[in-house]
Design a protein around this motif. Sequence first.
Motif, PDB file in Angstrom:
ATOM      1  N   UNK A   1       9.540   0.437   9.449  1.00 32.04           N
ATOM      2  CA  UNK A   1      10.577   0.232  10.458  1.00 32.04           C
ATOM      3  C   UNK A   1      11.916   0.798   9.987  1.00 32.04           C
ATOM      4  N   UNK A   2      12.139   0.800   8.673  1.00 29.17           N
ATOM      5  CA  UNK A   2      13.353   1.424   8.150  1.00 29.17           C
ATOM      6  C   UNK A   2      13.289   2.939   8.300  1.00 29.17           C
ATOM      7  N   UNK A   3      12.086   3.514   8.136  1.00 31.93           N
ATOM      8  CA  UNK A   3      11.934   4.959   8.331  1.00 31.93           C
ATOM      9  C   UNK A   3      12.215   5.337   9.779  1.00 31.93           C
ATOM     10  N   UNK A   4      11.746   4.489  10.713  1.00 34.01           N
ATOM     11  CA  UNK A   4      12.002   4.774  12.130  1.00 34.01           C
ATOM     12  C   UNK A   4      13.497   4.692  12.438  1.00 34.01           C
ATOM     13  N   UNK A   5      14.155   3.669  11.910  1.00 30.24           N
ATOM     14  CA  UNK A   5      15.583   3.501  12.191  1.00 30.24           C
ATOM     15  C   UNK A   5      16.408   4.634  11.608  1.00 30.24           C
TER      16      UNK A   5
ATOM     17  N   UNK B   1       0.827  -1.207   0.000  1.00 31.58           N
ATOM     18  CA  UNK B   1       0.000   0.000   0.000  1.00 31.58           C
ATOM     19  C   UNK B   1       0.862   1.259   0.000  1.00 31.58           C
ATOM     20  N   UNK B   2       2.031   1.178   0.625  1.00 30.82           N
ATOM     21  CA  UNK B   2       2.992   2.276   0.582  1.00 30.82           C
ATOM     22  C   UNK B   2       4.293   1.750  -0.005  1.00 30.82           C
TER      23      UNK B   2
ATOM     24  N   UNK C   1      -0.244   2.150  15.099  1.00 30.49           N
ATOM     25  CA  UNK C   1      -0.614   3.572  14.997  1.00 30.49           C
ATOM     26  C   UNK C   1      -0.618   4.090  13.554  1.00 30.49           C
ATOM     27  N   UNK C   2       0.381   3.714  12.788  1.00 30.60           N
ATOM     28  CA  UNK C   2       0.428   4.168  11.394  1.00 30.60           C
ATOM     29  C   UNK C   2      -0.543   3.397  10.515  1.00 30.60           C
ATOM     30  N   UNK C   3      -0.694   2.090  10.770  1.00 29.38           N
ATOM     31  CA  UNK C   3      -1.597   1.278   9.954  1.00 29.38           C
ATOM     32  C   UNK C   3      -3.040   1.734  10.121  1.00 29.38           C
ATOM     33  N   UNK C   4      -3.463   1.986  11.350  1.00 32.21           N
ATOM     34  CA  UNK C   4      -4.831   2.440  11.597  1.00 32.21           C
ATOM     35  C   UNK C   4      -5.071   3.804  10.961  1.00 32.21           C
TER      36      UNK C   4
ATOM     37  N   UNK D   1       3.564  10.354   9.517  1.00 33.51           N
ATOM     38  CA  UNK D   1       2.385  10.318   8.648  1.00 33.51           C
ATOM     39  C   UNK D   1       2.584  11.070   7.338  1.00 33.51           C
ATOM     40  N   UNK D   2       3.098  12.308   7.346  1.00 36.11           N
ATOM     41  CA  UNK D   2       3.259  13.014   6.062  1.00 36.11           C
ATOM     42  C   UNK D   2       4.322  12.384   5.162  1.00 36.11           C
TER      43      UNK D   2
END
Length: 491
Positions: A285-289, A279-280, A371-374, A339-340
């Motif tokens: 998890x790579x964005x968080x790291x 979907x994206x 949180x992001x999936x919802x 989110x953005x």
Amino acid sequence: MADEPQIPTKQARPSMTSAMRSSSFLREHQQYRPPSKPENHYGIDTVVEDLQATNVSPPRVSATFKGIPSPENPPTIIDSGLSHELSHPNCTPLPGVSTNRLIATLFYKSTSPRVSNAIPSPKQASPRRSQSPSSRAADSDIPPTMAPTTSLESFPLEPPSNEPEPLDHLYGSNVSPMCIAAFLHLLSTFPLPAGSTELCSSHRCLKLDQTHPGERHPTVVELTLSPAPAADYLPLADLRKHELIYRFEREWNVDVALRSDTLWRRHPRLVVFDMDSTLITQEVIDLLAATIKDPPDLAARVADITHRAMMGELEFDGAFRERVKLLTGLPGTLFDELRPVLDVTNGVRPLLKALKRLGVKTAVLSGGFLPLTSWLAKELGIDYAHANEVYIDETTGKLTGEVKGRIVGAERKRELLREIAQRENIPLEQVVAVGDGANDLLMMEAAGLGVAWNAKPRVQMEASARLNGDTLLDLLYLFGFNQEEIGQLIA
């Protein structure tokens, strides 16, 4: 006195008279005269056949049509040289007879052109690695068919086979008639069920190349074949993985999706998506790291674990816990800040709009973070959303590195798919699952149709169908919709 020589009498030249003109030829043969020909037109056959005492051609014998066609004498329509015989290979079967048709959908991969093996190996490699396949071949000093090693220990047990020569650059960058003919010839090599004597086919062009609006260059074609190859010799699951199918795809630069022609193929009721890289376009998890700067190699370490887990080299649950542990200390508000940054895959929004108009339920089952999936499910109008929950320290507001409850891995995704289908009273035959990683294989296997979206090699091989285009809207072609109908659904 000698007899005078007889002067031969000159016969009159044959000429047309009104008595000669008739429509006897048409009346005797009972053929239909198209309205484009005027009534006073008479063909050369009429003139020749009506010559006095002249037998120019042998008489033609034609059986009179009595209005009762039979398999031995099917009705034939003859109009301006076009002969169309009425047959019924793809029609409704007789009572008590079940259909046995195979649907093959051919997608031309215009965004990833094949590279010819005939490309010569340059003497010097380019210092910068290009992203296009053709440029990568030009940048390499290794022949396309040679293993990239000189070590006997790491050399493959068998030499690599030669790649087939790409044919789309010869016959057109589309699903050409020659491509369809080659595919039909390929299918004709498989044995048919007992009692079947020949393979019949029909086709529909579902999508045309938009770069040539005035010409018909199909890029998605649906073939109906009747009957399907004998299931006792080659089941559909094995036919999809057959070496000849794979070689055909390489030769013509297409993806071939094979499905049985059933009612459920055209009427799905639940479509389940993976989130990351489906979907994206990113892995959350790579964005968080990537937000952690100390240690500096953390993002690369997390990305490597993610890649190996998606390839199926690592067990997903353990790999996920290991990656979450590396995120210890990140602020919990980071989910809102991401989110953005999320990049929705091309075609997702119109696809979901079309599914909604068709009354199809949708769900996202993610191995990422709830949180992001919802939030994304609410933004896109998806009915169900499930993902992993992580602990956040109430005092510091930072991630503890621990996962709450069961991890949404391969087994859990399959369970959730079945639970949603049961809650909505939807049979699994009408469920479609779309994903890209090894942790999506079990839910794709449980669904009536599993679709690999730009997926890893193992997933491409195991999935029921593959899509490797640039828009997820192509999913609708697997249901039998054409370009015009899709335009109406997303309008």
